[in-house]
Design an enzyme around this catalytic site. Structure first.
Site, short mmCIF file in Angstrom:
data_model
loop_
_atom_site.label_atom_id
_atom_site.label_comp_id
_atom_site.label_asym_id
_atom_site.label_seq_id
_atom_site.Cartn_x
_atom_site.Cartn_y
_atom_site.Cartn_z
N HIS A 129 0.82 -1.22 0.00
CA HIS A 129 0.00 0.00 0.00
C HIS A 129 0.85 1.27 0.00
O HIS A 129 0.36 2.34 -0.35
CB HIS A 129 -0.97 0.00 1.19
CG HIS A 129 -0.33 0.22 2.52
ND1 HIS A 129 0.07 -0.81 3.34
CD2 HIS A 129 -0.02 1.36 3.19
CE1 HIS A 129 0.58 -0.31 4.46
NE2 HIS A 129 0.54 1.00 4.39
N SER B 201 4.96 2.12 7.92
CA SER B 201 4.59 1.04 7.00
C SER B 201 5.74 0.69 6.08
O SER B 201 6.36 1.57 5.47
CB SER B 201 3.38 1.45 6.16
OG SER B 201 2.22 1.52 6.95
N ASP C 64 0.00 -7.57 1.06
CA ASP C 64 0.50 -6.23 1.39
C ASP C 64 2.03 -6.20 1.42
O ASP C 64 2.63 -5.59 2.31
CB ASP C 64 -0.06 -5.71 2.71
CG ASP C 64 0.11 -4.20 2.84
OD1 ASP C 64 0.24 -3.52 1.80
OD2 ASP C 64 0.16 -3.69 3.98
#
Length: 347
Positions: free
Chosen positions: A92, A202, A123
């Site tokens: 993402h 992330s 992901d």
């Protein structure tokens, strides 16, 4: 005579109390020293992990090509996989067409990168930086983690490069929904940690006390609650496929289902507690062609026992595409074996 004994006994008790009182300051000091030593050991462990891993974690600035040039569209972190420039991050972070960007390291270098492949259903994404002398991180095995184990998160929250937080594994075996187009899949065995994560973390590393990357930080689920995609046998296969092919091929059945306990007789005969009940079947799917019906209870697929949806998902690998496999179901409580040919999932 008895009074004499009582008197002596009282003196002895008084002396013991004095000894205990005089010993208590020493005990307290020893306790304080022990706590200081433990804290020092904790600090040394975290500092050692950071020293080892910081050169292997990059700050990502994600760009998108437009008519007006490269425009910033996001930020995150990445972990170096190989000296020649392969990086691992969250899908993402680099989602979207034509994404490129710049990776910044703790030594001050800023290096351009491109996206080699991204897999939204896990992901995970692999990037390639224009370098041949990077410091790769050592990958660990999340299957060996235990709740309460020390972990360190290294990333770039809010753009603050090289930030470090420490905590423990607060839970294992969590699931995280992931979507690609109309396809919804659960990421299995997600790691939950209380090491503080923030936007920008992330794609960064979740590291054990030995300096091995055991997870890729992926989501902030609440205050004091972070989630990481595990590094295990399944995700290593995903990473390898992204590095070599730029994509991940998965088999597809066309079944929506959920866990259900087996009937008592089947539980005894199979030594198995649960299976996956078929709730919905996609028209013209491999499942429909094989003759599966709603309310069938899947208990075995391709020779492997099925007790939950994650068992089916783990079996949906590229090797099964186009290969006939047996699926055993309970229909009306009676066992039935069908032949099914999975096809490739179009994600």
């Amino acid at each position: 005579m008895s009074a004499r004994i009582l008197h002596v006994a009282g003196e002895a008790a008084f002396e013991q109390e004095e000894d205990a009182d005089s010993a208590s300051p020493r005990t307290e000091a020893e306790r304080s020293g022990s706590e200081a030593a433990a804290l020092d050991a904790y600090s040394r462990t975290v500092a050692g992990v950071v020293e080892r891993l910081a050169p292997s974690v990059a700050n990502l600035r994600v760009l998108r090509a437009t008519r007006r040039g490269q425009l910033p569209v996001g930020a995150g972190s990445a972990v170096v996989l190989t000296p020649d420039g392969f990086l691992l991050t969250s899908a993402h972070v680099v989602a979207g067409r034509g994404r490129t960007g710049r990776a910044t390291f703790v030594d001050g270098r800023e290096i351009g990168f491109r996206v080699v492949g991204a897999d939204p259903l896990s992901d995970l994404a692999v990037l390639r930086a224009d370098a041949d002398d990077l410091t790769p991180a050592a990958l660990g095995d999340a299957a060996r983690l235990r709740v309460g184990q020390l972990v360190v998160a290294i990333g770039n929250p809010h753009g603050f490069a090289g930030s470090v937080t420490a905590g423990v594994i607060s839970a294992l075996g969590r699931s995280l929904p992931a979507r690609s187009g109309s396809t919804l899949r659960m990421i299995d065995n997600v790691i939950q940690t209380d090491a503080a994560l923030n936007p920008g973390n992330s794609g960064g590393a979740l590291v054990d006390s030995f300096g091995r990357v055991v997870g890729v930080n992926t989501a902030v689920a609440g205050v004091g609650l972070g989630l990481a995609v595990p590094i295990n046998e399944a995700t290593r296969q995903v990473i390898g496929a992204l590095m070599t092919d730029g994509r991940v091929r998965r088999a597809y059945l066309g079944v929506a289902g959920g866990p259900r306990p087996l009937p008592a007789r089947a539980r005894r005969e199979r030594s198995q507690d649960s299976g996956v009940e078929v709730i919905e079947i996609t028209p013209d799917s491999p499942a429909e062609r094989a003759g599966l019906r709603p309310e069938d209870l899947i208990v075995e697929l391709a020779g492997a026992r099925v007790q939950g949806v994650d068992d089916i998902q783990r079996l949906m690998v590229a090797d099964l595409i186009g290969s006939p496999v047996d699926v055993e179901v309970l229909r009306g409580g009676e066992p039935l074996r069908l032949r099914l040919v999975p096809r490739e999932l179009d994600s």
